[in-house]
Every structure is written in structure tokens, then in C-alpha cells.
Design a protein around this motif. Structure first.
Motif, PDB file in Angstrom:
ATOM      1  N   SER A 134      -3.421   9.122   0.904  1.00 43.15           N
ATOM      2  CA  SER A 134      -3.215   8.086  -0.106  1.00 43.15           C
ATOM      3  C   SER A 134      -2.831   6.754   0.545  1.00 43.15           C
ATOM      4  O   SER A 134      -3.362   5.698   0.188  1.00 43.15           O
ATOM      5  N   CYS A 173      -5.198   3.364   0.470  1.00 46.99           N
ATOM      6  CA  CYS A 173      -4.644   2.099  -0.047  1.00 46.99           C
ATOM      7  C   CYS A 173      -4.640   1.017   1.028  1.00 46.99           C
ATOM      8  O   CYS A 173      -4.948  -0.145   0.746  1.00 46.99           O
ATOM      9  N   VAL A 220       2.373   1.772  -3.551  1.00 44.90           N
ATOM     10  CA  VAL A 220       1.361   2.287  -4.476  1.00 44.90           C
ATOM     11  C   VAL A 220       1.040   3.748  -4.145  1.00 44.90           C
ATOM     12  O   VAL A 220       1.004   4.609  -5.038  1.00 44.90           O
ATOM     13  N   ALA A 221       0.830   4.035  -2.883  1.00 43.23           N
ATOM     14  CA  ALA A 221       0.465   5.395  -2.467  1.00 43.23           C
ATOM     15  C   ALA A 221       1.574   6.395  -2.781  1.00 43.23           C
ATOM     16  O   ALA A 221       1.301   7.511  -3.230  1.00 43.23           O
ATOM     17  N   ALA A 228       0.841  -1.203   0.000  1.00 34.81           N
ATOM     18  CA  ALA A 228       0.000   0.000   0.000  1.00 34.81           C
ATOM     19  C   ALA A 228       0.876   1.253   0.000  1.00 34.81           C
ATOM     20  O   ALA A 228       0.579   2.228  -0.707  1.00 34.81           O
TER      21      ALA A 228
END
Length: 161
Positions: free
Chosen positions: A85, A89, A68-69, A65
Motif C-alpha cells: 500500500s 501510494c 493514506v496507506a 503516502a
């Protein structure tokens, strides 16, 4: 926020504890089980869910996460965007995994009496997201950051002086 592995474990522990506690109570209420189980059974459900959530948070969902964030927010320097973010996520990843856990647990306790496990999963996942996302963004995220900054980080600064 957390700058060391120890701080990450402390932050993750507090966050998981709060989220799993509220989500366990929510799911027990949602299933009508809250009035049918004893306190010990509820505690047992909480402990199992907490251990699974903490392992997922530390080793699978959390690191992915964050990657990705941070890719999503690579073009901004605003910390609030990075925090939100990561939170979003994390919620989607944890709700996905914990919904699978909840569905499997429900099937083991109540038997498989559905025509479509996919529909069951999507239903459980949707109900969990509806509560978990605002819970994380509005309540637990700020609360845990406050606890972390005022009680854990402050203790670290006191011991270093």
C-alpha cells in the motif's frame, strides 16, 4: 524497516537513487534524447531529478503516502499489505509530481508546442506509471529492502554490540 530518522533518510536515499536512475534513462529513451545528449548532460539531468525527487519523498509525498496507506490498511495486521500500500501510494504521488517536473523541463528545453498541457501531462504520467509501478513493486522495493536489511541494519546491529 527504517525505525529512526537517519534510517529513513538512508532508505529514502537508496530508493530515490534507484528509481530516479531507471526513470531518467527510461524518459530519455522515450523522448529520443538518450542518443542526443552527452554523458555530462545526462548526469546533470539525473542529479536535478534526484534532488527534486528526494525532497518530495522526504517532505511531501512520502509522509502523505504513508498516512493514506496506513489508513487504507488500518484493519489488517499483515505487513505485506502495508508495504504494498505504501509502495503504490508513493509511486502514484511521485509519478504525479515528477511528471509535472518532466513536462515543465521539456517545455523549457523544447518550447511549448502543444495544444493541451493537460493531455501532455496525462500522457507523460501514464507512461511513467506503466514503468514506475512494476519497477517499484517487483525490482526496486525488494532490492532496496534487501540492501537496507543486509548492509545498513546489519551494520547498526554490529556497532551496538
Amino acid at each position: 524497516m527504517p525505525t529512526t530518522k537517519k534510517e529513513s533518510l538512508q532508505f529514502g536515499f537508496i530508493m530515490c537513487f534507484g528509481m530516479v536512475l531507471v526513470m531518467t534513462i527510461y524518459n530519455l529513451c522515450l523522448n529520443g534524447s538518450i542518443t542526443e545528449i552527452t554523458f555530462i548532460e545526462g548526469l546533470y539531468n539525473f542529479v536535478i531529478a534526484f534532488v527534486i525527487a528526494f525532497i518530495l519523498d522526504m517532505f511531501i509525498v512520502g509522509p502523505n503516502a504513508k498516512k493514506v496507506a496506513l489508513k487504507i490498511t488500518a484493519n489488517t495486521d499483515k505487513g505485506i499489505y502495508k508495504i504494498l500500500s505504501i509502495s503504490v501510494c508513493m509511486v502514484f504521488g511521485m509519478a504525479f509530481c515528477m511528471s509535472i517536473y518532466g513536462l515543465v523541463s521539456g517545455y523549457l528545453h523544447n518550447g511549448f508546442n502543444s495544444n493541451s498541457p493537460i493531455i501532455d501531462f496525462l500522457t507523460v504520467f501514464g507512461k511513467n506509471i506503466i514503468v514506475a509501478l512494476p519497477l517499484q513493486i517487483i525490482v526496486m522495493g525488494p532490492l532496496v529492502r534487501y540492501i537496507f536489511m543486509n548492509f545498513i541494519k546489519i551494520d547498526k546491529m554490529r556497532t551496538e554490540q
